[in-house]
Design a protein around this motif. Structure first.
Motif, mmCIF file in Angstrom:
data_model
loop_
_atom_site.group_PDB
_atom_site.id
_atom_site.type_symbol
_atom_site.label_atom_id
_atom_site.label_comp_id
_atom_site.label_asym_id
_atom_site.label_seq_id
_atom_site.Cartn_x
_atom_site.Cartn_y
_atom_site.Cartn_z
ATOM 1 N N LYS A 1 0.829 -1.213 0.000
ATOM 2 C CA LYS A 1 0.000 0.000 0.000
ATOM 3 C C LYS A 1 0.861 1.260 0.000
ATOM 4 N N MET A 2 1.987 1.230 0.699
ATOM 5 C CA MET A 2 2.872 2.397 0.702
ATOM 6 C C MET A 2 3.490 2.609 -0.680
ATOM 7 N N ILE A 3 3.820 1.519 -1.379
ATOM 8 C CA ILE A 3 4.340 1.640 -2.744
ATOM 9 C C ILE A 3 3.293 2.266 -3.660
ATOM 10 N N SER A 4 2.043 1.855 -3.503
ATOM 11 C CA SER A 4 0.952 2.402 -4.312
ATOM 12 C C SER A 4 0.805 3.909 -4.094
ATOM 13 N N ILE A 5 0.912 4.338 -2.843
ATOM 14 C CA ILE A 5 0.804 5.770 -2.537
ATOM 15 C C ILE A 5 2.003 6.523 -3.094
ATOM 16 N N ALA A 6 3.194 5.941 -2.998
ATOM 17 C CA ALA A 6 4.395 6.594 -3.524
ATOM 18 C C ALA A 6 4.280 6.850 -5.020
ATOM 19 N N ARG A 7 3.705 5.897 -5.741
ATOM 20 C CA ARG A 7 3.576 6.024 -7.197
ATOM 21 C C ARG A 7 2.578 7.104 -7.610
ATOM 22 N N THR A 8 1.587 7.353 -6.779
ATOM 23 C CA THR A 8 0.510 8.270 -7.164
ATOM 24 C C THR A 8 0.556 9.607 -6.426
ATOM 25 N N SER A 9 1.633 9.844 -5.679
ATOM 26 C CA SER A 9 1.754 11.113 -4.962
ATOM 27 C C SER A 9 1.739 12.280 -5.945
ATOM 28 N N LYS A 10 1.183 13.394 -5.509
ATOM 29 C CA LYS A 10 1.055 14.551 -6.399
ATOM 30 C C LYS A 10 2.331 15.378 -6.498
ATOM 31 N N ASP A 11 3.335 15.087 -5.658
ATOM 32 C CA ASP A 11 4.569 15.876 -5.709
ATOM 33 C C ASP A 11 5.772 15.039 -5.281
ATOM 34 N N ILE A 12 6.964 15.588 -5.503
ATOM 35 C CA ILE A 12 8.204 14.890 -5.167
ATOM 36 C C ILE A 12 8.323 14.716 -3.653
ATOM 37 N N PHE A 13 7.939 15.721 -2.902
ATOM 38 C CA PHE A 13 8.031 15.657 -1.445
ATOM 39 C C PHE A 13 7.300 14.431 -0.912
ATOM 40 N N GLY A 14 6.081 14.236 -1.343
ATOM 41 C CA GLY A 14 5.300 13.097 -0.887
ATOM 42 C C GLY A 14 5.871 11.771 -1.337
ATOM 43 N N SER A 15 6.322 11.693 -2.591
ATOM 44 C CA SER A 15 6.883 10.449 -3.114
ATOM 45 C C SER A 15 8.132 10.032 -2.362
ATOM 46 N N VAL A 16 9.027 10.993 -2.114
ATOM 47 C CA VAL A 16 10.288 10.672 -1.433
ATOM 48 C C VAL A 16 10.031 10.242 0.008
ATOM 49 N N ILE A 17 9.075 10.873 0.666
ATOM 50 C CA ILE A 17 8.715 10.443 2.022
ATOM 51 C C ILE A 17 8.330 8.972 2.011
#
Length: 376
Positions: free
Chosen positions: A298-314
């Motif tokens: 589920k965390m991988i799924s959220i990382a892929r669909t984050s709206k910005d770099i900040f969220g993806s890197v977190i």
């Protein structure tokens, strides 16, 4: 302030319920096993202590989930440098406390906290912020040195504690983030060589005691029957005792208990997996891995669909932490990797570890809830 801490019903609909469910089950499963492997000798002491930290974690989780992560973006430097100050305080006699040979704790009187557990979270947030400001241009030389600086500062204080396990955790978090962001693979290979060199230097610096070195290398020759291999050998026996469905508790002098609870030193912390495998057998261990699998998926799924770099890197940083910590912790209990003292996320006993990990997962939930633009 109160407005910031109010969670709108439209955001609740966007919350990943499976991720939250997995998180809750892992914490409860860990607490149950902490109680089962300590009740004979310590009664409800450790279970109650862990429950206290669960309550603290719920508050922390809510704060880091409900406050928009784009607002937290502005406070990342305060969080980062605050953790660095805590790491510095561990070096001050009277404030810093030595536990298991490492001066990595701060005494609050009623409990001790471990700043290095919060350092991994702070590093993830700072790298995410800087990479967002850099538009993800990680291969720019200037950008690289800026990122390296923010990695080295806290890790340097962790290395001198010494805490080799947490130093490795931080390294692999950074490695996961850099690799995902497209960092030059040749430089990553160089970084791995630097890690090996750093371990060699620390190993021969005098910071690490002889008994700590012996424990670290015990997995290379577990057949040697001495103090250095005792922990590992008892863990292997406990895991083997569990079989498929778990072992039957035996009546010990201090109460009904399993082999792990009676023979594995401090089994409720770093070696909780041995207690789980002993108590619940192969199926109990598989259940643990399935819960981790759902959480990470589920965390991988959220990382892929984050709206910005900040969220993806977190998300990537936290996924990297979970993957390395799980593999390292379980690996050391079965003799595949060195014993480093890394806790099993959300499952091992420990307030600092639980609170920092729950805060990390809360940030992922936060990013996931705000993937879509919601008009308020």
């Amino acid at each position: 302030m109160f407005r910031l801490l109010r969670l709108d019903s439209r955001l609740i609909k966007e919350m990943d319920k499976t991720l939250l469910f997995s998180l809750i089950l892992l914490i409860l499963y860990g607490t149950l096993n902490i109680y089962l492997c300590t009740k004979g000798q310590y009664g409800q002491f450790y279970a109650k202590a862990q429950f206290f930290w669960i309550v603290v974690s719920i508050v922390v989780f809510y704060i880091f989930m409900v406050v928009d992560y784009t607002i937290i973006f502005n406070y990342v430097p305060i969080i980062y440098w605050g953790v660095v100050v805590l790491l510095i305080l561990t070096r001050i006699p009277g404030i810093g406390v030595v536990i298991k040979g490492a001066r990595g704790w701060i005494s609050l009187g009623f409990c001790n906290i471990q700043p290095s557990e919060f350092a991994k979270f702070a590093i993830i947030l700072m790298l995410a912020k800087k990479l967002d400001e850099m538009d993800g241009k990680i291969n720019d030389v200037k950008n690289f040195f800026i990122l390296a600086f923010y990695c080295i500062v806290p890790v340097a204080f962790i290395v001198v504690q010494p805490d080799m396990g947490m130093s490795m955790v931080c390294f692999f978090i950074v490695l996961g983030i850099f690799y995902t962001m497209g960092f030059d693979i040749r430089i990553i290979a160089g970084g791995l060589m630097c890690l090996v060199l750093g371990i060699v230097l620390v190993w021969n610096s005098g910071l690490i005691e002889h008994y700590q070195k012996a424990r670290f290398t015990a997995f290379l020759n577990p057949s040697v029957d001495d103090a250095s291999t005792y922990h590992l050998n008892q863990s292997l026996i406990a895991i083997g005792s569990g079989g498929v469905l778990g072992s039957t508790p035996s009546l010990a002098e201090n109460g009904v208990s399993t082999y792990a609870a009676q023979n594995v030193p401090e089994v409720w912390t770093d070696f909780i997996f041995a207690a789980i495998a002993d108590q619940w057998g192969f199926l109990g261990a598989v259940l643990l891995l399935v819960l981790y699998g759902f959480l990470i998926y589920k965390m991988i799924s959220i990382a892929r669909t984050s709206k910005d770099i900040f969220g993806s890197v977190i998300c990537v940083g936290i996924i990297s932490y979970f993957l390395f910590a799980i593999l390292q912790n379980i690996g050391m209990t079965i003799g595949l990797v060195p014993i480093t003292g890394i806790t099993l996320p959300l499952v091992s006993y420990g307030g600092s570890s639980l609170v920092s990990t729950v805060a990390s997962v809360a940030m992922v939930v936060n990013v996931g809830m705000r993937r879509k633009k919601i008009n308020f």
